[in-house]
Scaffold this active site. Structure first.
Site, PDB file in Angstrom:
ATOM      1  N   HIS A 108      50.210  41.276  24.768  1.00  0.00           N
ATOM      2  CA  HIS A 108      49.214  42.163  24.215  1.00  0.00           C
ATOM      3  C   HIS A 108      49.284  43.254  25.434  1.00  0.00           C
ATOM      4  O   HIS A 108      49.947  42.933  26.478  1.00  0.00           O
ATOM      5  CB  HIS A 108      48.011  41.745  24.128  1.00  0.00           C
TER       6      HIS A 108
ATOM      7  N   HIS B 138      51.117  48.165  30.023  1.00  0.00           N
ATOM      8  CA  HIS B 138      51.988  46.952  30.082  1.00  0.00           C
ATOM      9  C   HIS B 138      51.756  45.905  29.444  1.00  0.00           C
ATOM     10  O   HIS B 138      50.627  45.701  28.993  1.00  0.00           O
ATOM     11  CB  HIS B 138      51.898  46.726  31.521  1.00  0.00           C
TER      12      HIS B 138
HETATM   13  P1  ATP Z   1      43.512  33.694  33.618  1.00  0.00           P
HETATM   14  O1  ATP Z   1      42.539  34.729  34.418  1.00  0.00           O
HETATM   15  O2  ATP Z   1      42.869  32.330  33.329  1.00  0.00           O
HETATM   16  O3  ATP Z   1      44.833  33.794  34.495  1.00  0.00           O
HETATM   17  P2  ATP Z   1      44.383  35.723  31.922  1.00  0.00           P
HETATM   18  O4  ATP Z   1      44.307  36.703  32.801  1.00  0.00           O
HETATM   19  O5  ATP Z   1      45.265  35.636  30.919  1.00  0.00           O
HETATM   20  O6  ATP Z   1      43.849  34.336  32.377  1.00  0.00           O
HETATM   21  P3  ATP Z   1      41.661  37.006  31.294  1.00  0.00           P
HETATM   22  O7  ATP Z   1      41.479  36.874  32.721  1.00  0.00           O
HETATM   23  O8  ATP Z   1      40.724  36.583  30.253  1.00  0.00           O
HETATM   24  O9  ATP Z   1      43.242  36.013  30.894  1.00  0.00           O
HETATM   25  O10 ATP Z   1      42.359  38.485  31.026  1.00  0.00           O
HETATM   26  C1  ATP Z   1      42.450  39.200  29.347  1.00  0.00           C
HETATM   27  C2  ATP Z   1      43.311  40.156  29.836  1.00  0.00           C
HETATM   28  O11 ATP Z   1      42.455  41.298  30.379  1.00  0.00           O
HETATM   29  C3  ATP Z   1      44.645  39.957  30.482  1.00  0.00           C
HETATM   30  O12 ATP Z   1      45.468  41.053  29.970  1.00  0.00           O
HETATM   31  C4  ATP Z   1      44.336  40.354  31.730  1.00  0.00           C
HETATM   32  O13 ATP Z   1      45.307  40.691  32.432  1.00  0.00           O
HETATM   33  C5  ATP Z   1      43.111  41.345  31.575  1.00  0.00           C
HETATM   34  N1  ATP Z   1      42.131  41.505  32.846  1.00  0.00           N
HETATM   35  C6  ATP Z   1      41.603  40.577  33.340  1.00  0.00           C
HETATM   36  N2  ATP Z   1      41.000  40.848  34.267  1.00  0.00           N
HETATM   37  C7  ATP Z   1      40.954  42.270  34.395  1.00  0.00           C
HETATM   38  C8  ATP Z   1      40.371  43.091  35.180  1.00  0.00           C
HETATM   39  N3  ATP Z   1      39.529  42.755  36.370  1.00  0.00           N
HETATM   40  N4  ATP Z   1      40.781  44.646  35.074  1.00  0.00           N
HETATM   41  C9  ATP Z   1      41.658  44.729  34.096  1.00  0.00           C
HETATM   42  N5  ATP Z   1      42.290  44.040  33.410  1.00  0.00           N
HETATM   43  C10 ATP Z   1      41.863  42.728  33.512  1.00  0.00           C
END
Ligand code: ATP
Ligand code: MG
Length: 165
Positions: free
Chosen positions: A41, A121
């Site tokens: 996504h 991205h």
């Molecule tokens: P994990 O944190 O377990 O590695 P993940 O990053 O895939 O898993 P989430 O942390 O729920 O899952 O993130 C969901 C989406 O939001 C992902 O595309 C992640 O890169 C983005 N994301 C997460 N934290 C932030 C943040 N603080 N700012 C911007 N985007 C974020």
């Protein structure tokens, strides 16, 4: 009280998802953990933990947009977060306008925007520290026609994103 981990995203249709998967398959072997195909996504606005009672207001911010296309035409290794991403060499003013408009409304609902500039991205793999030189990426043209509200859930098999609206 139950919290949902939420973000807004561009969510690929089946053809775009297949194109992303095919382009990524051309990169293997990779050193990190590939993102689940069903999870690919573009994050538009990350919200984090949100009370269930606010879901409806947020879902109302998702929906169709006038279609435009982003050409994801290059690979970037972001060394600090250790993610391999597909990005675009072209500016994406339509995407930026959607993000700005969304954050204006989210701001009124009390959500705080990440100060970092929006860079469209697709995260292809995590925990990537290095890639082989000369990796070839096939451009994926992604036509965006809606913004989705997505829930990030954790299951036995790992993190899973579920579009809600
Ligand atoms: P994990 O944190 O377990 O590695 P993940 O990053 O895939 O898993 P989430 O942390 O729920 O899952 O993130 C969901 C989406 O939001 C992902 O595309 C992640 O890169 C983005 N994301 C997460 N934290 C932030 C943040 N603080 N700012 C911007 N985007 C974020
Ligand atoms: Mg995360």
């Amino acid at each position: 009280m139950s919290e949902h981990r939420l973000f807004f995203a561009f969510w690929p249709d089946e053809a775009t998802r297949a194109a992303l998967e095919a382009a990524r398959a051309g990169l293997f072997p990779l050193s990190g953990r590939p993102v689940e195909p069903a999870n690919l996504h573009v994050t538009v606005a990350f919200l984090g933990g949100v009370e269930a009672s606010r879901l409806e207001r947020l879902a109302a911010l998702a929906g169709p947009v006038a279609p435009f296309t982003i050409a994801f035409d290059r690979l970037e290794l972001w060394r600090k977060p250790k993610v391999l991403t597909a990005t675009s060499s072209q500016p994406a003013p339509r995407a930026a306008a959607i993000v700005d408009g969304l954050w204006q409304r989210l701001d009124r609902l009390g959500f705080a925007r990440d100060p970092r500039p929006f860079v469209p991205h697709v995260t292809l793999a995590r925990d990537v520290r290095s890639v082989r030189p000369g990796l070839r990426w096939t451009t994926v043209a992604w036509t965006v026609d809606r913004v989705c509200l997505v829930e990030s859930t954790v299951a036995e098999a790992g993190v899973r994103y579920l579009p809600l609206a």
